[in-house]
Write a protein that holds these residues in place. Sequence first.
Motif, mmCIF file in Angstrom:
data_model
loop_
_atom_site.group_PDB
_atom_site.id
_atom_site.type_symbol
_atom_site.label_atom_id
_atom_site.label_comp_id
_atom_site.label_asym_id
_atom_site.label_seq_id
_atom_site.Cartn_x
_atom_site.Cartn_y
_atom_site.Cartn_z
ATOM 1 N N ARG A 116 25.522 63.686 45.391
ATOM 2 C CA ARG A 116 24.339 63.546 46.240
ATOM 3 C C ARG A 116 24.049 64.855 46.969
ATOM 4 O O ARG A 116 22.892 65.281 47.079
ATOM 5 N N GLY A 117 25.098 65.522 47.465
ATOM 6 C CA GLY A 117 24.913 66.798 48.140
ATOM 7 C C GLY A 117 24.395 67.874 47.206
ATOM 8 O O GLY A 117 23.501 68.654 47.579
ATOM 9 N N ILE A 118 24.941 67.921 45.998
ATOM 10 C CA ILE A 118 24.468 68.901 45.013
ATOM 11 C C ILE A 118 22.994 68.667 44.708
ATOM 12 O O ILE A 118 22.186 69.598 44.653
ATOM 13 N N ALA A 119 22.629 67.405 44.512
ATOM 14 C CA ALA A 119 21.236 67.070 44.208
ATOM 15 C C ALA A 119 20.302 67.523 45.322
ATOM 16 O O ALA A 119 19.206 68.046 45.068
ATOM 17 N N ASP A 120 20.725 67.337 46.554
ATOM 18 C CA ASP A 120 19.910 67.739 47.694
ATOM 19 C C ASP A 120 19.648 69.239 47.666
ATOM 20 O O ASP A 120 18.503 69.697 47.791
ATOM 21 N N VAL A 121 20.705 70.041 47.490
ATOM 22 C CA VAL A 121 20.553 71.492 47.504
ATOM 23 C C VAL A 121 19.736 71.967 46.305
ATOM 24 O O VAL A 121 18.872 72.848 46.429
ATOM 25 N N VAL A 122 19.991 71.397 45.145
ATOM 26 C CA VAL A 122 19.231 71.765 43.945
ATOM 27 C C VAL A 122 17.745 71.485 44.151
ATOM 28 O O VAL A 122 16.883 72.267 43.740
ATOM 29 N N SER A 123 17.448 70.371 44.800
ATOM 30 C CA SER A 123 16.057 70.008 45.064
ATOM 31 C C SER A 123 15.397 70.974 46.042
ATOM 32 O O SER A 123 14.253 71.387 45.854
ATOM 33 N N VAL A 124 16.135 71.345 47.106
ATOM 34 C CA VAL A 124 15.563 72.229 48.134
ATOM 35 C C VAL A 124 15.521 73.674 47.662
ATOM 36 O O VAL A 124 14.488 74.337 47.752
ATOM 37 N N ARG A 125 16.663 74.175 47.174
ATOM 38 C CA ARG A 125 16.762 75.598 46.836
ATOM 39 C C ARG A 125 16.039 75.944 45.542
ATOM 40 O O ARG A 125 15.285 76.934 45.468
ATOM 41 N N LYS A 174 17.800 56.956 49.533
ATOM 42 C CA LYS A 174 17.032 57.777 50.468
ATOM 43 C C LYS A 174 16.928 59.211 49.959
ATOM 44 O O LYS A 174 15.865 59.835 50.039
ATOM 45 N N MET A 175 18.018 59.725 49.400
ATOM 46 C CA MET A 175 17.975 61.090 48.862
ATOM 47 C C MET A 175 17.039 61.174 47.668
ATOM 48 O O MET A 175 16.340 62.184 47.494
ATOM 49 N N ARG A 176 16.998 60.133 46.857
ATOM 50 C CA ARG A 176 16.057 60.135 45.742
ATOM 51 C C ARG A 176 14.630 60.201 46.274
ATOM 52 O O ARG A 176 13.773 60.893 45.714
ATOM 53 N N GLY A 177 14.375 59.491 47.378
ATOM 54 C CA GLY A 177 13.074 59.590 48.019
ATOM 55 C C GLY A 177 12.791 61.010 48.475
ATOM 56 O O GLY A 177 11.678 61.529 48.299
ATOM 57 N N ASN A 178 13.802 61.680 49.057
ATOM 58 C CA ASN A 178 13.622 63.063 49.485
ATOM 59 C C ASN A 178 13.244 63.973 48.322
ATOM 60 O O ASN A 178 12.358 64.814 48.429
ATOM 61 N N VAL A 179 13.963 63.812 47.211
ATOM 62 C CA VAL A 179 13.722 64.656 46.035
ATOM 63 C C VAL A 179 12.303 64.445 45.512
ATOM 64 O O VAL A 179 11.577 65.404 45.216
ATOM 65 N N LEU A 180 11.892 63.192 45.404
ATOM 66 C CA LEU A 180 10.554 62.885 44.905
ATOM 67 C C LEU A 180 9.480 63.368 45.865
ATOM 68 O O LEU A 180 8.431 63.877 45.443
ATOM 69 N N TYR A 181 9.728 63.245 47.158
ATOM 70 C CA TYR A 181 8.757 63.717 48.148
ATOM 71 C C TYR A 181 8.575 65.226 48.034
ATOM 72 O O TYR A 181 7.441 65.727 48.043
ATOM 73 N N ARG A 182 9.691 65.962 47.925
ATOM 74 C CA ARG A 182 9.592 67.420 47.797
ATOM 75 C C ARG A 182 8.837 67.824 46.538
ATOM 76 O O ARG A 182 8.189 68.877 46.498
ATOM 77 N N ALA A 183 8.919 66.991 45.500
ATOM 78 C CA ALA A 183 8.229 67.282 44.239
ATOM 79 C C ALA A 183 6.770 66.841 44.265
ATOM 80 O O ALA A 183 6.064 66.989 43.263
ATOM 81 N N GLY A 184 6.315 66.286 45.392
ATOM 82 C CA GLY A 184 4.932 65.842 45.502
ATOM 83 C C GLY A 184 4.657 64.509 44.841
ATOM 84 O O GLY A 184 3.505 64.127 44.674
ATOM 85 N N ARG A 185 5.705 63.768 44.503
ATOM 86 C CA ARG A 185 5.546 62.463 43.844
ATOM 87 C C ARG A 185 5.650 61.380 44.921
ATOM 88 O O ARG A 185 6.600 60.626 45.017
ATOM 89 N N TYR A 186 4.609 61.337 45.762
ATOM 90 C CA TYR A 186 4.659 60.579 47.003
ATOM 91 C C TYR A 186 4.711 59.065 46.796
ATOM 92 O O TYR A 186 5.384 58.361 47.558
ATOM 93 N N ALA A 187 4.018 58.560 45.791
ATOM 94 C CA ALA A 187 4.041 57.112 45.562
ATOM 95 C C ALA A 187 5.434 56.651 45.156
ATOM 96 O O ALA A 187 5.925 55.606 45.626
#
Length: 376
Positions: free
Chosen positions: A227-236, A268-281
Amino acid sequence: MAHVAAAQQEPLREAAQQGKAFAPEYQGALGSLSVNASLTEVRARGIEELRAAEASGDRREMARCHLAVAEACRRLGHNEEADRAWKAGYRAARSAQDAGAMAWALWSGGTLARQRGALPLAYRLLRLAADLGERGGDIVVRGYSLAGLAETGRIQGDYKAVGELHEQLLAEARRRGEARHTVWALEGIAQMHRNTGAYDTALALFEEAAETAGRADDRRGRAWALRGIADVVSVRDQDADRALELLAEAERTCREMRLSSALAYNHKMRGNVLYRAGRYAQAREDYALALSEFRAMDEARGTALARLGLAKSLARLGQDPAETVTELASLRQALGQLGLRHADDMIDRAADELGVGPVPGNGAPAPVLAGEGTLR
């Protein structure tokens, strides 16, 4: 009771020599349970062995069984049952005059308090657990309790107070060969680096944690590290696809082991990743799912964070700005009541990002946890 504590630590030393993760909260008749045992199995075995211990009048064994039941229930999200179990375990340990068992019960209660967002209570119980563990000669429960204090401070956002303690606990875990605690400390330090923008360092630490957990067969620790790796990969890297793949692997583990809290944070992290990608729905759906899961287990911090993600997603999907401001104002109060030092910054950043500010304050400062600055 130092001889009892030493006996309980022998399986830990054996596991450490083999490089495998060990669950010291499973003791006595439950000591053979794996760190990867299904939580429903742990609960059922704990209740079964508890009945046997009650029938024989073995107070020390009753305390150990209550501990296993409390921890299984906490991780399953059955908080009321977990609360009853750790308190019953403490009473049994006290009647047996077993300081180590009393410390383990207090550790469980403090961990549950942190999970429910009661940070002052978590500090108090975990400090008592650390002191009792030291007096009882149980270095393992003392270490776990200090780790709990460090994690509580990290969640609160007090990195200055707990950063050194995290590093100290990591060094101790590595010296003793405790893979599970090594993974925990690596993840905690990584999270602080991630939150302060040191993404390269955070990623390296999360990856080391995942690798260490994999070698030690610590599936729970590996799921949190992924989960932590996914978060950083999504942000960075803005690589949503890879992040989602990592979260899918972590989710499989969470479901197989019935890790309710970890699964909710994964969603919740999956929501974060999708939100950062602009996939708001899609993000909205995952935040709503996580919110329902957190509410079901009475996890206050997770509930507030899922609400924040949901509010941001709804705003991006065209919600009336006035409704967004109302929700952000409510969240400012909720996060402040949890004692999170960065609550105001989180809400102000969200308002600026969404262009809906200013957001009213809650009319009172966040509670100051008097005397909570020193952890040792």
